[in-house]
Enzyme design. Structure first.
Site, PDB file in Angstrom:
ATOM      1  N   GLN A 181      22.932 -15.554 -13.670  1.00  0.00           N
ATOM      2  CA  GLN A 181      22.984 -15.396 -12.220  1.00  0.00           C
ATOM      3  C   GLN A 181      23.219 -13.942 -11.796  1.00  0.00           C
ATOM      4  O   GLN A 181      23.721 -13.122 -12.559  1.00  0.00           O
ATOM      5  CB  GLN A 181      24.083 -16.286 -11.639  1.00  0.00           C
ATOM      6  CG  GLN A 181      23.790 -17.773 -11.697  1.00  0.00           C
ATOM      7  CD  GLN A 181      24.163 -18.408 -13.005  1.00  0.00           C
ATOM      8  OE1 GLN A 181      24.540 -17.736 -13.961  1.00  0.00           O
ATOM      9  NE2 GLN A 181      24.072 -19.726 -13.065  1.00  0.00           N
ATOM     10  N   GLY A 211      18.898 -17.888 -28.162  1.00  0.00           N
ATOM     11  CA  GLY A 211      20.113 -18.184 -27.423  1.00  0.00           C
ATOM     12  C   GLY A 211      19.851 -18.647 -26.008  1.00  0.00           C
ATOM     13  O   GLY A 211      18.759 -18.473 -25.450  1.00  0.00           O
ATOM     14  N   GLN A 270      17.402 -22.207 -18.238  1.00  0.00           N
ATOM     15  CA  GLN A 270      17.616 -23.541 -17.697  1.00  0.00           C
ATOM     16  C   GLN A 270      16.962 -23.704 -16.334  1.00  0.00           C
ATOM     17  O   GLN A 270      16.502 -24.791 -15.980  1.00  0.00           O
ATOM     18  CB  GLN A 270      19.118 -23.818 -17.609  1.00  0.00           C
ATOM     19  CG  GLN A 270      19.786 -23.858 -18.977  1.00  0.00           C
ATOM     20  CD  GLN A 270      21.301 -23.841 -18.898  1.00  0.00           C
ATOM     21  OE1 GLN A 270      21.886 -23.560 -17.859  1.00  0.00           O
ATOM     22  NE2 GLN A 270      21.947 -24.137 -20.013  1.00  0.00           N
ATOM     23  N   TRP A 272      30.169 -17.818  -6.023  1.00  0.00           N
ATOM     24  CA  TRP A 272      30.773 -18.268  -7.270  1.00  0.00           C
ATOM     25  C   TRP A 272      32.287 -18.317  -7.167  1.00  0.00           C
ATOM     26  O   TRP A 272      32.940 -17.285  -7.000  1.00  0.00           O
ATOM     27  CB  TRP A 272      30.357 -17.318  -8.397  1.00  0.00           C
ATOM     28  CG  TRP A 272      30.766 -17.711  -9.779  1.00  0.00           C
ATOM     29  CD1 TRP A 272      30.473 -18.871 -10.429  1.00  0.00           C
ATOM     30  CD2 TRP A 272      31.530 -16.916 -10.701  1.00  0.00           C
ATOM     31  NE1 TRP A 272      30.995 -18.854 -11.709  1.00  0.00           N
ATOM     32  CE2 TRP A 272      31.645 -17.663 -11.904  1.00  0.00           C
ATOM     33  CE3 TRP A 272      32.100 -15.644 -10.649  1.00  0.00           C
ATOM     34  CZ2 TRP A 272      32.327 -17.185 -13.022  1.00  0.00           C
ATOM     35  CZ3 TRP A 272      32.780 -15.163 -11.756  1.00  0.00           C
ATOM     36  CH2 TRP A 272      32.885 -15.930 -12.930  1.00  0.00           C
ATOM     37  N   ARG A 273      32.821 -19.505  -7.246  1.00  0.00           N
ATOM     38  CA  ARG A 273      34.255 -19.664  -7.509  1.00  0.00           C
ATOM     39  C   ARG A 273      34.392 -19.620  -9.026  1.00  0.00           C
ATOM     40  O   ARG A 273      33.863 -20.470  -9.742  1.00  0.00           O
ATOM     41  CB  ARG A 273      34.776 -20.987  -6.951  1.00  0.00           C
ATOM     42  CG  ARG A 273      36.227 -21.254  -7.291  1.00  0.00           C
ATOM     43  CD  ARG A 273      36.735 -22.587  -6.778  1.00  0.00           C
ATOM     44  NE  ARG A 273      38.017 -22.886  -7.421  1.00  0.00           N
ATOM     45  CZ  ARG A 273      38.178 -23.692  -8.463  1.00  0.00           C
ATOM     46  NH1 ARG A 273      37.129 -24.330  -8.977  1.00  0.00           N
ATOM     47  NH2 ARG A 273      39.373 -23.864  -8.988  1.00  0.00           N
ATOM     48  N   ASP A 332      34.912 -19.736 -12.912  1.00  0.00           N
ATOM     49  CA  ASP A 332      35.340 -20.752 -13.859  1.00  0.00           C
ATOM     50  C   ASP A 332      35.947 -20.140 -15.114  1.00  0.00           C
ATOM     51  O   ASP A 332      36.399 -20.861 -16.007  1.00  0.00           O
ATOM     52  CB  ASP A 332      34.153 -21.631 -14.256  1.00  0.00           C
ATOM     53  CG  ASP A 332      33.039 -20.837 -14.900  1.00  0.00           C
ATOM     54  OD1 ASP A 332      33.024 -20.720 -16.137  1.00  0.00           O
ATOM     55  OD2 ASP A 332      32.186 -20.308 -14.175  1.00  0.00           O
ATOM     56  N   HIS A 365      31.020 -24.253  -8.309  1.00  0.00           N
ATOM     57  CA  HIS A 365      32.416 -24.514  -8.674  1.00  0.00           C
ATOM     58  C   HIS A 365      33.378 -24.601  -7.493  1.00  0.00           C
ATOM     59  O   HIS A 365      34.599 -24.609  -7.716  1.00  0.00           O
ATOM     60  CB  HIS A 365      32.944 -23.454  -9.658  1.00  0.00           C
ATOM     61  CG  HIS A 365      32.058 -23.226 -10.843  1.00  0.00           C
ATOM     62  ND1 HIS A 365      31.558 -24.245 -11.608  1.00  0.00           N
ATOM     63  CD2 HIS A 365      31.575 -22.066 -11.384  1.00  0.00           C
ATOM     64  CE1 HIS A 365      30.814 -23.740 -12.573  1.00  0.00           C
ATOM     65  NE2 HIS A 365      30.791 -22.425 -12.461  1.00  0.00           N
ATOM     66  N   GLU A 388      26.489 -25.699 -10.269  1.00  0.00           N
ATOM     67  CA  GLU A 388      27.452 -26.428 -11.084  1.00  0.00           C
ATOM     68  C   GLU A 388      28.621 -26.800 -10.185  1.00  0.00           C
ATOM     69  O   GLU A 388      29.182 -25.934  -9.499  1.00  0.00           O
ATOM     70  CB  GLU A 388      27.941 -25.577 -12.254  1.00  0.00           C
ATOM     71  CG  GLU A 388      26.958 -25.494 -13.401  1.00  0.00           C
ATOM     72  CD  GLU A 388      27.502 -24.716 -14.586  1.00  0.00           C
ATOM     73  OE1 GLU A 388      26.860 -24.752 -15.645  1.00  0.00           O
ATOM     74  OE2 GLU A 388      28.570 -24.068 -14.435  1.00  0.00           O
TER      75      GLU A 388
END
Length: 722
Positions: A289, A309, A331, A564-565, A567, A599, A620
């Site tokens: 991201q 990977g 993904q 983004w919170r 993680d 998150h 997510e």
């Protein structure tokens, strides 16, 4: 530059009265990414076997008066012919041995959707092929255009409108110590690039920020690895005015070639020939991201992971790749207004908007989970810093575009728009106070934020229409006294781009508010545009906020954002970095491309306005609910990631992926997406995935779609709703 047939005809019509004119150029075959060579004497058959361009690979492209072109090898001065009179197997082979232009020496150029050209013999109407089964020799014998019949035609002349390679002394503004302006002759250039990378590659949550600015010219044998909080920018008015012949690379941050934490890095507005990449003229861009890749020209191939990977999510816009894009383990991915020779790879959610040659296949077919929207309905490309024809720095503000496809700078064109002199910007440094910045905004100045962290004690007030705010090198804003970072008025034409907004230790309610509560003006003719805005709650230190981004103004365009919170990192727990929601949309007719939200403790997105459109959504849900009872909403177990309020009557979204990774057992989310069931609210191509062994998601949208299987053993999809 690259010419279309129409342009060639138009140029010939203009110049025909004055005789033939010519431009110096190289030809590179898409088939193998090698340059076409006329050999040392210039009298042998042409073949595409040279990995780099030198004297033998230079040609003059002569524009004839009848709309055709001819090629003259500069090594010999001879004209290239598609000689029909040669005996087999040499019939129609191209050879540079003619002293004059006759029928066999005339060709037409036909622009292809991926930015390449096909070369057609004017005599036979057959296309020139660099067939690798024939050793890459050029032969005009193909009735149709496939990969072997495509070439990259690059202008090597320097038009008088190009900015100089080395701007006059004294013209570089004071950008501060974290902006590094380089030219091809900069002493120890590779060493300086390496020093930045060595500092930034391990700097996952550190304070350092860097912008690397490349002035126009060719940078031979230069390798540019890109670490955290590093932005590499070309300063040409066109991406091909800055050419890196070597490598541009993002390496996996985690062990095991894992790039799922490769955040906060970017490259914009230059071209790369990956002659020193990972092989086969391929560059490695292993990212996840918050990685803006814009206005780029990859003169070869690009691979979006490292070895075998993982990588997770990324962004292309206004990008041309001459060869193949290999998405590999990615993904999910969004590409907007981009072009390439070919695309390979698919995993869960790949979205293409305004991409002329998106790959074949459609969601939800395994291996072809492609969501394709032919045209981008409305966009204003991100502004970019460049050096103008007079050697002065300026900012180009692209014009609003509707129903577009492909890149904005094709065939050597400058992106339509207006140029803002650097004198119209206040160049901000991290030492500048919020009061100083607000005074500059009130006085009508645009703001250019140089890299660093700006600790603000007041909210920045953006009240004047058409204000441009542009950040370099992931310039970071933070407030520790409970003040929101940015608030705008309900005015036309605001452009806010390239900022990193970090939550402080005191709750501020919201980090950024676009338009006040109750905003009601229409901005359809001159929308607000937000590009590359990245929000973080926790990670570097404990932080807290109710809502990261609130959009109240109608007709706002969001072009790539990650909310983004954290993680992982410092100050990360259910109580240390609390935040309810990533995004609230209250305005009408808001359009978002590339919406990444992760998150938050309740709904990731709450949409209250009508007419909203979202192209690509990646989310997510929170890892860390302590228990099911602590994470129940009014509609059931858990909080839907994407929530469209019941009062909304029109909304549409394409390509959505929602993922669970619960660290505690026994936790379920009943619905990944919750929407009112009405004909005006439509969703396309959705997937839910349970990563890890705990809990999962019961339905994809409302009560439609099956339950996920743990460890991604079953990934339910829904193609259309309702």
């Amino acid at each position: 530059m690259q010419w279309s047939t129409r342009q060639v005809v138009a140029m010939a019509a203009m110049l025909g009265a004055f005789g033939a004119t010519a431009d110096a150029a190289t030809l590179r075959a898409v088939a193998n990414n090698n340059f076409v060579s006329a050999t040392a004497t210039g009298t042998s058959f042409l073949n595409a076997t040279a990995p780099v361009a030198s004297t033998w690979e230079d040609f003059d492209v002569i524009r004839n008066g009848n709309g055709t072109v001819s090629f003259r090898a500069t090594i010999s001065g001879n004209i290239v012919s598609a000689d029909m009179g040669l005996g087999a197997p040499n019939t129609n082979r191209l050879i540079s041995n003619r002293g004059a232009i006759n029928a066999w020496e005339q060709f037409t150029l036909e622009a292809q959707a991926n930015g390449t050209v096909a070369i057609r013999s004017a005599t036979t109407g057959l296309y020139v092929s660099a067939d690798l089964n024939r050793g890459g020799f050029l032969v005009a014998d193909r009735p149709t255009v496939q990969a072997w019949e495509q070439f990259v035609l690059s202008d090597t002349s320097t038009p008088p409108t190009n900015p100089p390679t080395n701007p006059p002394t004294g013209t570089t503004p004071d950008f501060g110590p974290n902006v590094h302006v380089f030219n091809p002759s900069t002493p120890n250039l590779q060493g300086q690039i390496n020093d930045i990378y060595n500092a930034q590659q391990p700097n996952h949550f550190g304070p350092r920020r860097d912008a690397i600015l490349l002035t126009p010219g060719t940078y031979n044998n230069l390798r540019i690895p890109v670490g955290f909080y590093t932005q590499v920018l070309g300063l040409g008015s066109h991406p091909d005015q800055v050419h890196v012949n070597g490598d541009l690379r993002s390496n996996a941050f985690l062990d095991g070639d894992n790039a799922t934490q490769n955040f906060w890095r970017g490259a914009e507005n230059f071209s790369v020939t990956p002659s020193q990449g990972i092989g086969n003229n391929t560059m490695q861009w292993a990212v996840s991201q918050a990685i803006p890749f814009r206005r780029m020209h990859v003169r070869g191939n690009i691979k979006l992971n490292q070895n075998n990977g993982w990588s997770s999510g990324g962004w292309f816009s206004d990008v041309l790749v001459d060869g193949n894009v290999n998405s590999a383990s990615q993904q999910q991915w969004i590409s907007r207004n981009s072009q390439w020779g070919s695309w390979s790879g698919s995993n869960w959610n790949m979205v293409f908007v305004g991409v002329p040659n998106a790959p074949a296949g459609n969601f939800p077919t395994q291996g072809q989970r492609y969501t394709k929207i032919a045209q981008t309905p409305v966009i204003r490309e991100k502004p970019y810093l460049f050096i103008d024809a007079n050697g002065s720095y300026a900012v180009r503000l692209p014009a609003l575009s509707t129903n577009s496809a492909g890149i904005s700078w094709s065939n050597g064109a400058t992106t339509p728009g207006t140029t803002l002199p650097i004198s119209s910007f206040f160049i901000a440094k991290p030492s500048d106070s919020a009061a100083t910045l607000n005074a500059q905004l009130a006085a009508g100045k645009h703001i250019l934020f140089t890299p660093g962290t700006y600790v603000l004690t007041q909210t920045l007030q953006v009240n004047n229409p058409n204000t441009v705010i542009l950040g370099l090198g992931f310039a970071t804003l933070r407030s520790d006294n409970g003040q929101p970072l940015i608030k705008t008025a309900d005015v036309d034409g605001l452009t806010i781009s390239g900022l990193f907004l970090d939550a402080g230790r005191a709750e501020s309610g919201v980090l950024m508010e676009v338009g006040p509560n109750g905003a009601s003006a229409s901005h359809a003719a001159n929308p607000i545009a937000l590009h590359d805005l990245f929000f973080r709650i926790g990670g570097a230190a404990a932080g807290r906020v109710g809502i990261a981004l609130s959009i109240n103004a109608s007709n706002t365009i969001v072009d790539h954002t990650w909310l983004w919170r954290a993680d992982h990192g410092d100050g990360v727990s259910w109580t240390d970095n609390p935040s309810a929601n990533g995004l609230w949309v209250n305005g009408n007719d808001v359009t978002i491309y590339g919406l990444f939200v992760e998150h938050f403790q309740q709904h990731q997105v709450v949409w209250n306005g009508n007419g909203g459109r979202v192209y690509f959504y990646q989310s997510e849900i929170p890892y860390d609910p302590p228990s099911q009872s602590a994470w129940n909403s009014t509609t059931g177990r858990g909080w839907a990631s994407y929530k469209v309020s019941n009062n909304v009557t029109s909304h549409e979204a394409w390509g959505l992926g929602i993922y669970s990774v619960f660290t505690n057992g026994g936790i379920l989310l009943d619905r990944a997406i919750e929407v009112p069931t009405t004909s005006g609210v439509r969703f396309h191509d959705m997937i839910s995935v349970c990563l890890g062994g705990n809990g999962g998601i019961v339905h994809v949208i409302n009560n439609t779609g099956s339950q996920t299987g743990c460890n991604a053993s079953f990934t339910p999809t829904v193609t259309t709703f309702p």
